[in-house]
Scaffold this motif. Structure first.
Motif, mmCIF file in Angstrom:
data_model
loop_
_atom_site.group_PDB
_atom_site.id
_atom_site.type_symbol
_atom_site.label_atom_id
_atom_site.label_comp_id
_atom_site.label_asym_id
_atom_site.label_seq_id
_atom_site.Cartn_x
_atom_site.Cartn_y
_atom_site.Cartn_z
ATOM 1 N N GLY A 1 -3.391 3.298 -5.113
ATOM 2 C CA GLY A 1 -4.644 4.248 -4.233
ATOM 3 C C GLY A 1 -4.326 4.718 -3.109
ATOM 4 N N LYS A 2 -3.090 3.330 -2.263
ATOM 5 C CA LYS A 2 -2.883 4.104 -1.693
ATOM 6 C C LYS A 2 -1.616 4.743 -0.849
ATOM 7 C CE LYS A 2 -5.486 1.105 0.763
ATOM 8 N NZ LYS A 2 -5.617 -0.029 2.401
ATOM 9 N N LYS A 3 -1.474 5.535 0.224
ATOM 10 C CA LYS A 3 0.663 6.205 0.239
ATOM 11 C C LYS A 3 1.239 4.660 0.650
ATOM 12 C CE LYS A 3 -2.192 9.939 2.969
ATOM 13 N NZ LYS A 3 -2.702 10.706 4.010
ATOM 14 N N ARG A 4 2.362 5.333 0.025
ATOM 15 C CA ARG A 4 3.490 5.258 0.599
ATOM 16 C C ARG A 4 4.153 4.568 1.972
ATOM 17 N NH1 ARG A 4 8.722 7.308 -2.798
ATOM 18 N NH2 ARG A 4 7.661 7.386 -3.906
ATOM 19 N N GLU A 5 3.965 3.147 2.104
ATOM 20 C CA GLU A 5 3.867 2.360 3.761
ATOM 21 C C GLU A 5 5.364 2.001 3.744
ATOM 22 O OE1 GLU A 5 -0.720 1.132 3.211
ATOM 23 O OE2 GLU A 5 0.950 -0.554 2.491
ATOM 24 N N GLY A 6 6.050 1.745 4.943
ATOM 25 C CA GLY A 6 7.126 1.333 4.852
ATOM 26 C C GLY A 6 7.001 -0.253 5.129
ATOM 27 N N VAL A 7 7.591 -0.924 4.702
ATOM 28 C CA VAL A 7 7.135 -2.478 5.727
ATOM 29 C C VAL A 7 8.361 -3.099 6.413
ATOM 30 C CG1 VAL A 7 5.617 -3.058 3.322
ATOM 31 C CG2 VAL A 7 8.234 -3.642 3.276
ATOM 32 N N ALA A 8 9.769 -2.903 5.811
ATOM 33 C CA ALA A 8 11.109 -3.638 6.657
ATOM 34 C C ALA A 8 11.532 -2.274 6.369
ATOM 35 C CB ALA A 8 11.702 -4.617 6.158
ATOM 36 N N ALA A 9 12.608 -2.667 7.558
ATOM 37 C CA ALA A 9 13.920 -1.788 7.912
ATOM 38 C C ALA A 9 14.598 -2.560 8.552
ATOM 39 C CB ALA A 9 13.260 -0.985 8.864
ATOM 40 N N LEU A 10 16.062 -2.210 8.579
ATOM 41 C CA LEU A 10 17.736 -2.432 8.826
ATOM 42 C C LEU A 10 18.247 -1.713 9.722
ATOM 43 C CD1 LEU A 10 19.021 -5.260 9.576
ATOM 44 C CD2 LEU A 10 20.098 -4.249 7.129
ATOM 45 N N TYR A 11 18.723 -1.682 10.398
ATOM 46 C CA TYR A 11 19.463 -0.492 11.299
ATOM 47 C C TYR A 11 20.789 -1.092 10.949
ATOM 48 C CZ TYR A 11 15.892 2.266 13.415
ATOM 49 O OH TYR A 11 14.515 2.871 13.077
ATOM 50 N N THR A 12 21.850 -1.171 10.711
ATOM 51 C CA THR A 12 22.713 -1.607 9.671
ATOM 52 C C THR A 12 23.571 -2.347 10.429
ATOM 53 O OG1 THR A 12 23.394 0.252 8.989
ATOM 54 C CG2 THR A 12 22.295 -1.225 7.866
ATOM 55 N N LEU A 13 23.653 -1.192 11.880
ATOM 56 C CA LEU A 13 25.686 -1.790 12.257
ATOM 57 C C LEU A 13 24.505 -2.433 13.551
ATOM 58 C CD1 LEU A 13 27.715 -0.897 14.184
ATOM 59 C CD2 LEU A 13 26.799 1.012 14.978
ATOM 60 N N ALA A 14 23.534 -2.535 14.422
ATOM 61 C CA ALA A 14 23.116 -3.321 14.800
ATOM 62 C C ALA A 14 22.459 -4.901 14.371
ATOM 63 C CB ALA A 14 21.867 -2.441 15.775
ATOM 64 N N GLY A 15 22.511 -4.092 13.138
ATOM 65 C CA GLY A 15 21.263 -5.465 12.486
ATOM 66 C C GLY A 15 20.222 -5.686 13.134
ATOM 67 N N SER A 16 19.809 -4.491 13.264
ATOM 68 C CA SER A 16 18.100 -4.959 13.962
ATOM 69 C C SER A 16 16.710 -5.359 12.910
ATOM 70 C CB SER A 16 17.583 -4.320 14.811
ATOM 71 O OG SER A 16 18.025 -2.992 14.733
ATOM 72 N N ASP B 1 0.047 -7.891 -2.311
ATOM 73 C CA ASP B 1 1.519 -6.993 -2.207
ATOM 74 C C ASP B 1 2.038 -7.157 -3.555
ATOM 75 O OD1 ASP B 1 2.195 -10.566 -0.553
ATOM 76 O OD2 ASP B 1 2.513 -8.567 0.764
ATOM 77 N N THR B 2 0.738 -6.410 -4.459
ATOM 78 C CA THR B 2 1.374 -5.701 -5.762
ATOM 79 C C THR B 2 1.444 -4.284 -4.819
ATOM 80 O OG1 THR B 2 -0.002 -7.703 -7.577
ATOM 81 C CG2 THR B 2 0.360 -4.614 -8.390
ATOM 82 N N ALA B 3 2.112 -3.889 -5.763
ATOM 83 C CA ALA B 3 2.652 -2.045 -5.719
ATOM 84 C C ALA B 3 4.325 -1.777 -6.632
ATOM 85 C CB ALA B 3 2.984 -2.387 -3.992
ATOM 86 N N ILE B 4 4.311 -1.070 -6.339
ATOM 87 C CA ILE B 4 5.478 0.090 -6.801
ATOM 88 C C ILE B 4 6.380 -0.362 -5.208
ATOM 89 C CG2 ILE B 4 7.031 1.508 -7.545
ATOM 90 C CD1 ILE B 4 4.980 2.307 -9.395
ATOM 91 N N TYR B 5 7.727 -0.731 -4.856
ATOM 92 C CA TYR B 5 8.690 -0.591 -4.072
ATOM 93 C C TYR B 5 9.709 0.084 -4.340
ATOM 94 C CZ TYR B 5 6.112 -4.962 -1.857
ATOM 95 O OH TYR B 5 5.132 -5.711 -1.760
ATOM 96 N N TYR B 6 10.545 0.644 -3.212
ATOM 97 C CA TYR B 6 11.040 1.838 -2.789
ATOM 98 C C TYR B 6 12.371 0.852 -1.669
ATOM 99 C CZ TYR B 6 8.043 4.530 -5.431
ATOM 100 O OH TYR B 6 7.365 4.855 -6.619
ATOM 101 N N ALA C 1 -6.603 2.760 6.322
ATOM 102 C CA ALA C 1 -6.151 3.107 4.796
ATOM 103 C C ALA C 1 -4.229 3.023 4.443
ATOM 104 C CB ALA C 1 -6.299 4.481 4.720
ATOM 105 N N PHE C 2 -3.819 2.174 5.858
ATOM 106 C CA PHE C 2 -1.999 2.387 5.890
ATOM 107 C C PHE C 2 -1.590 1.865 7.142
ATOM 108 C CE2 PHE C 2 1.531 5.319 5.338
ATOM 109 C CZ PHE C 2 2.711 4.941 6.172
ATOM 110 N N GLU C 3 -0.602 0.637 5.922
ATOM 111 C CA GLU C 3 0.151 -0.167 7.319
ATOM 112 C C GLU C 3 1.411 -0.268 6.921
ATOM 113 O OE1 GLU C 3 -3.693 -2.616 5.490
ATOM 114 O OE2 GLU C 3 -1.640 -4.057 6.979
ATOM 115 N N GLY C 4 1.723 0.248 8.111
ATOM 116 C CA GLY C 4 3.689 0.685 8.282
ATOM 117 C C GLY C 4 4.032 2.006 8.869
ATOM 118 N N PHE C 5 4.955 1.976 8.751
ATOM 119 C CA PHE C 5 5.485 2.801 9.195
ATOM 120 C C PHE C 5 5.722 3.909 8.553
ATOM 121 C CE2 PHE C 5 10.471 2.047 6.263
ATOM 122 C CZ PHE C 5 10.017 0.673 7.136
ATOM 123 N N GLU C 6 6.332 5.485 8.821
ATOM 124 C CA GLU C 6 5.858 6.951 7.816
ATOM 125 C C GLU C 6 7.339 6.768 6.826
ATOM 126 O OE1 GLU C 6 2.834 8.373 10.411
ATOM 127 O OE2 GLU C 6 4.275 9.094 10.388
#
Length: 134
Positions: free
Chosen positions: A42-57, A90-95, A112-117
């Protein structure tokens, strides 16, 4: 051609742990931003974790900070989401997803939304179901 292939979803009881994997191919940019999103019922897709690969941030949404860890194994062209202290919410489809231009994350918080777009992420995995039972 960029491809992302996920594995590792499943069912777990509350308090348990799971690790998702995402094997990438065709990514030739130096510093892609690789991320994990989820879509809860019932919710929109929310970003929960991200990694900038060169800096490792690494960056996390408030809802998972301290419980989830994003990491990469460059030799295997694979990145991971380690999820601990899982809860039924935390039940969800993870992409997994990739933004080859490494644009800044756009965090947004509301009822209705928690995270990044997701709009800046051009490439997506097929999704993996994670179910957490109480």
């Amino acid at each position: 051609q960029v491809q992302l292939v996920e594995s590792g979803g499943g069912s777990v009881q509350a308090g348990g742990s799971l690790t998702l994997s995402c094997v990438t191919s065709g990514v030739t940019t130096i510093n892609p931003c690789m991320a994990w999103f989820r879509q809860r019922p019932g919710k929109k897709r929310e970003g929960v974790a991200a990694l900038y690969t060169l800096a490792g941030s690494a960056h996390y949404s408030n809802s998972v900070k301290g419980r989830f860890t994003i990491s990469q194994d460059k030799a295997k062209n694979t990145f991971y989401l380690r999820m601990e202290e899982l809860q039924p919410e935390d039940t969800a489809i993870y992409y997994c997803a990739a933004d080859l231009r490494s644009r800044p994350l756009k965090f947004r918080y509301s009822s209705a939304f928690e995270g990044f777009e997701s709009a800046d992420f051009e490439y997506w995995g097929q999704g993996a179901q994670v179910t957490v039972s109480s």
